[in-house]
Write a protein that holds these residues in place. Structure first.
Motif, PDB file in Angstrom:
ATOM      1  N   GLN A  73     -46.390  14.028 -42.982  1.00 30.23           N
ATOM      2  CA  GLN A  73     -45.359  14.038 -41.938  1.00 30.23           C
ATOM      3  C   GLN A  73     -45.126  15.439 -41.394  1.00 30.23           C
ATOM      4  O   GLN A  73     -44.721  15.621 -40.258  1.00 30.23           O
ATOM      5  CB  GLN A  73     -44.022  13.515 -42.512  1.00 30.23           C
ATOM      6  N   LEU A  74     -45.362  16.446 -42.258  1.00 29.87           N
ATOM      7  CA  LEU A  74     -45.016  17.816 -41.865  1.00 29.87           C
ATOM      8  C   LEU A  74     -46.203  18.643 -41.388  1.00 29.87           C
ATOM      9  O   LEU A  74     -46.033  19.771 -40.970  1.00 29.87           O
ATOM     10  CB  LEU A  74     -44.366  18.547 -43.043  1.00 29.87           C
ATOM     11  N   GLN A  75     -47.414  18.074 -41.498  1.00 26.23           N
ATOM     12  CA  GLN A  75     -48.568  18.870 -41.070  1.00 26.23           C
ATOM     13  C   GLN A  75     -48.329  19.314 -39.640  1.00 26.23           C
ATOM     14  O   GLN A  75     -48.025  18.524 -38.761  1.00 26.23           O
ATOM     15  CB  GLN A  75     -49.860  18.045 -41.135  1.00 26.23           C
ATOM     16  N   GLY A  76     -48.466  20.597 -39.433  1.00 23.43           N
ATOM     17  CA  GLY A  76     -48.228  21.103 -38.079  1.00 23.43           C
ATOM     18  C   GLY A  76     -46.779  20.943 -37.682  1.00 23.43           C
ATOM     19  O   GLY A  76     -46.462  20.837 -36.500  1.00 23.43           O
ATOM     20  N   ALA A  77     -45.879  20.893 -38.683  1.00 22.87           N
ATOM     21  CA  ALA A  77     -44.462  20.707 -38.351  1.00 22.87           C
ATOM     22  C   ALA A  77     -43.982  21.822 -37.431  1.00 22.87           C
ATOM     23  O   ALA A  77     -43.274  21.586 -36.475  1.00 22.87           O
ATOM     24  CB  ALA A  77     -43.630  20.691 -39.615  1.00 22.87           C
ATOM     25  N   ARG A  78     -44.391  23.065 -37.736  1.00 21.66           N
ATOM     26  CA  ARG A  78     -44.063  24.174 -36.836  1.00 21.66           C
ATOM     27  C   ARG A  78     -45.340  24.912 -36.504  1.00 21.66           C
ATOM     28  O   ARG A  78     -46.147  25.170 -37.391  1.00 21.66           O
ATOM     29  CB  ARG A  78     -43.093  25.141 -37.518  1.00 21.66           C
ATOM     30  N   TRP A 127     -42.329  26.531 -33.125  1.00 23.17           N
ATOM     31  CA  TRP A 127     -41.564  25.298 -32.926  1.00 23.17           C
ATOM     32  C   TRP A 127     -42.290  24.061 -33.415  1.00 23.17           C
ATOM     33  O   TRP A 127     -43.465  24.103 -33.765  1.00 23.17           O
ATOM     34  CB  TRP A 127     -41.141  25.159 -31.476  1.00 23.17           C
ATOM     35  N   THR A 128     -41.540  22.959 -33.428  1.00 23.01           N
ATOM     36  CA  THR A 128     -42.114  21.667 -33.814  1.00 23.01           C
ATOM     37  C   THR A 128     -42.490  20.914 -32.542  1.00 23.01           C
ATOM     38  O   THR A 128     -42.040  21.260 -31.441  1.00 23.01           O
ATOM     39  CB  THR A 128     -41.077  20.820 -34.594  1.00 23.01           C
ATOM     40  N   ASP A 129     -43.270  19.844 -32.711  1.00 29.54           N
ATOM     41  CA  ASP A 129     -43.633  19.024 -31.548  1.00 29.54           C
ATOM     42  C   ASP A 129     -42.386  18.453 -30.878  1.00 29.54           C
ATOM     43  O   ASP A 129     -42.315  18.320 -29.660  1.00 29.54           O
ATOM     44  CB  ASP A 129     -44.554  17.874 -31.981  1.00 29.54           C
ATOM     45  N   ARG A 130     -41.390  18.121 -31.715  1.00 36.21           N
ATOM     46  CA  ARG A 130     -40.148  17.550 -31.162  1.00 36.21           C
ATOM     47  C   ARG A 130     -39.443  18.573 -30.269  1.00 36.21           C
ATOM     48  O   ARG A 130     -38.989  18.259 -29.168  1.00 36.21           O
ATOM     49  CB  ARG A 130     -39.230  17.130 -32.323  1.00 36.21           C
ATOM     50  N   GLN A 131     -39.391  19.831 -30.752  1.00 37.27           N
ATOM     51  CA  GLN A 131     -38.739  20.873 -29.944  1.00 37.27           C
ATOM     52  C   GLN A 131     -39.532  21.161 -28.679  1.00 37.27           C
ATOM     53  O   GLN A 131     -38.957  21.414 -27.624  1.00 37.27           O
ATOM     54  CB  GLN A 131     -38.571  22.146 -30.798  1.00 37.27           C
ATOM     55  N   LYS A 132     -40.841  21.050 -28.790  1.00 36.36           N
ATOM     56  CA  LYS A 132     -41.699  21.289 -27.614  1.00 36.36           C
ATOM     57  C   LYS A 132     -41.417  20.235 -26.537  1.00 36.36           C
ATOM     58  O   LYS A 132     -41.303  20.551 -25.350  1.00 36.36           O
ATOM     59  CB  LYS A 132     -43.177  21.245 -28.027  1.00 36.36           C
ATOM     60  N   SER A 133     -41.272  18.979 -26.976  1.00 33.93           N
ATOM     61  CA  SER A 133     -41.023  17.915 -25.978  1.00 33.93           C
ATOM     62  C   SER A 133     -39.604  18.046 -25.401  1.00 33.93           C
ATOM     63  O   SER A 133     -39.375  17.770 -24.222  1.00 33.93           O
ATOM     64  CB  SER A 133     -41.243  16.525 -26.560  1.00 33.93           C
ATOM     65  N   GLN A 134     -38.648  18.520 -26.232  1.00 33.76           N
ATOM     66  CA  GLN A 134     -37.288  18.765 -25.707  1.00 33.76           C
ATOM     67  C   GLN A 134     -37.344  19.844 -24.627  1.00 33.76           C
ATOM     68  O   GLN A 134     -36.682  19.751 -23.589  1.00 33.76           O
ATOM     69  CB  GLN A 134     -36.346  19.231 -26.838  1.00 33.76           C
TER      70      GLN A 134
END
Length: 423
Positions: A367-372, A412-419
């Motif tokens: 789940q965390l691979q590449g988390a940031r 950053w995380t993918d989630r922050q990137k999409s935000q």
């Protein structure tokens, strides 16, 4: 248990009020009330009882006959303190104390007392004191013994050196202002620590769950840390963080948080928000459930409600853990294992025996691979809003001004990137 402590003889009552809309199953609720009482070392729980009522009586909570019946029990058993697992108004409290000749504490008062006994960090202590003062403010029939106290706890339950000081509202308000100032300082320091951590490329994994679900046992198992583990409600009150190296995965920071509980006093939900802020910043939330508890379903719903009220959105990466398989009968444990295998994001484990932990850690790593990850962005001068957002979220690692704008290095995380893309 320390033998030189004076034990207060206590009795726990759970009012099962039919007219209450959010009524919990009475027997498990009473058991939880007793477990709460046992979490205080000064208390000796002599007995407990569910009292069924069609509705609460405004002046005395219970009907006249029930009050007399209970008075006889308390007298025979030489009870000093009655704990009522539910809300009790100041008027009801005063009337019942008079009728029974005992001290009385409601659920909020008891939880505050436990939190006070357990808080370890400066922030935890300040938050509990503020919550207790807000609670006292509504019921000045209570004595307030903070300044004279010679023991952990808030002085509701008898203790050595306790003096009864009546606090008026002004004294409480002055004290609240002073505590708030101190807390602001502590919270600022904590924010600086969090900002420093945000610059460390370790994803944060927060363990959350109902109190006594086994989070601290799991935390110790995974980190080798010596966090207090007791079969007691609220054994952990201050978040504990440790670094863990995952095999075939990133290094992570694992955070053990305070246990959630149904009907947590509103004073504490607000004041413990800071303690739970670690959850808001987490890349992955791991919800630990005591699957052997008869009320596990309602406990899980309580945790979900509290997470939502803290602002943890549903899109946050989550794993659910069904802990304490070792406490289930074999057939039931097997059924849980099979169901967990079928459902994504659920792991059936035992933190005590270690069963299921290798698979859990593999899932956390996946789940965390590449988390940031680090990235360099080119922003124009006109993109001030986007630049401000990156700084506000603590994502900026470095910045260079160019002829047309800024070159910003972010972590950053993918989630922050999409935000960011949605701004």
């Amino acid at each position: 248990m320390e033998h030189d402590r004076i034990q207060t003889r206590a009795w726990v009552l759970h009012p099962d009020i039919r007219s209450n809309s959010g009524r919990r199953p009475a027997e498990p609720a009473l058991q939880e009330g007793v477990a709460l009482a046992r979490a205080l070392p000064d208390l000796d729980v002599i007995g407990s009882l569910v009292v069924r009522l069609p509705k609460a009586h405004s002046g005395q909570l219970f009907g006249k006959g029930k009050i007399e019946e209970l008075a006889a029990i308390f007298k025979t058993e030489e009870i000093d303190l009655v704990l009522i697992d539910g809300p009790v108004s100041p008027v009801q409290q005063r009337n019942l104390e008079k009728s029974w000749g005992v001290k009385l504490l409601d659920r909020t008062g008891l939880i505050l007392e436990i939190f006070s006994d357990r808080a370890r960090t400066r922030e935890g202590v300040l938050q509990v004191e503020m919550a207790a003062l807000n609670y006292q403010r509504t019921r000045l029939v209570r004595a307030w013994t903070h300044l004279e106290r010679q023991r952990g706890g808030l002085g509701f339950v008898g203790g050595p050196g306790e003096t009864q000081i009546e606090a008026d509202r002004r004294a409480i308000d002055d004290q609240l202002v002073r505590l708030r100032r101190q807390l602001d300082k502590v919270v600022k320091t904590r924010t600086l620590h969090r900002e420093a951590r945000a610059k460390v490329p370790y994803p944060i994994v927060a363990l959350v769950g109902y109190t006594n679900a086994g989070k601290s046992t799991l935390f110790n198992r995974l980190t080798g840390a010596d966090v207090m583990v007791k079969d007691m409600l609220f054994a952990t009150l201050d978040p504990t963080m440790r670094r863990v190296e995952l095999e075939d995965g990133p290094e992570i920071i694992l955070s053990d948080t305070v246990g959630f509980i149904s009907d947590l006093p509103t004073e504490l939900v607000a004041s413990f928000r800071a303690t739970l802020e670690e959850v808001l910043g987490a890349d992955l939330v791991v919800h630990v459930r005591d699957i052997s508890h008869e009320d596990t379903h309602n406990q899980a719903m309580d945790v979900d409600r509290i997470l939502a009220s803290l602002g943890v959105d549903e899109n946050r990466a989550r794993i659910e853990i069904w802990n304490k398989l070792d406490q289930l009968p074999k057939e039931e444990a097997d059924a849980r294992r099979q169901r967990a295998e079928r459902e994504e994001g659920i792991h059936a484990i035992s933190a005590i025996t270690g069963e299921g932990l290798p698979e859990l850690l593999r899932d956390i790593a996946e789940q965390l691979q590449g988390a940031r990850h680090q990235e360099v962005l080119s922003l124009e001068f006109s993109q001030g809003k986007q630049r401000a957002w990156l700084f506000a979220e603590d994502l900026v690692q470095g910045e260079k001004q160019t002829e047309t704008g800024f070159e910003i290095t972010v972590l950053w995380t993918d989630r922050q990137k999409s935000q960011f893309s949605a701004l």
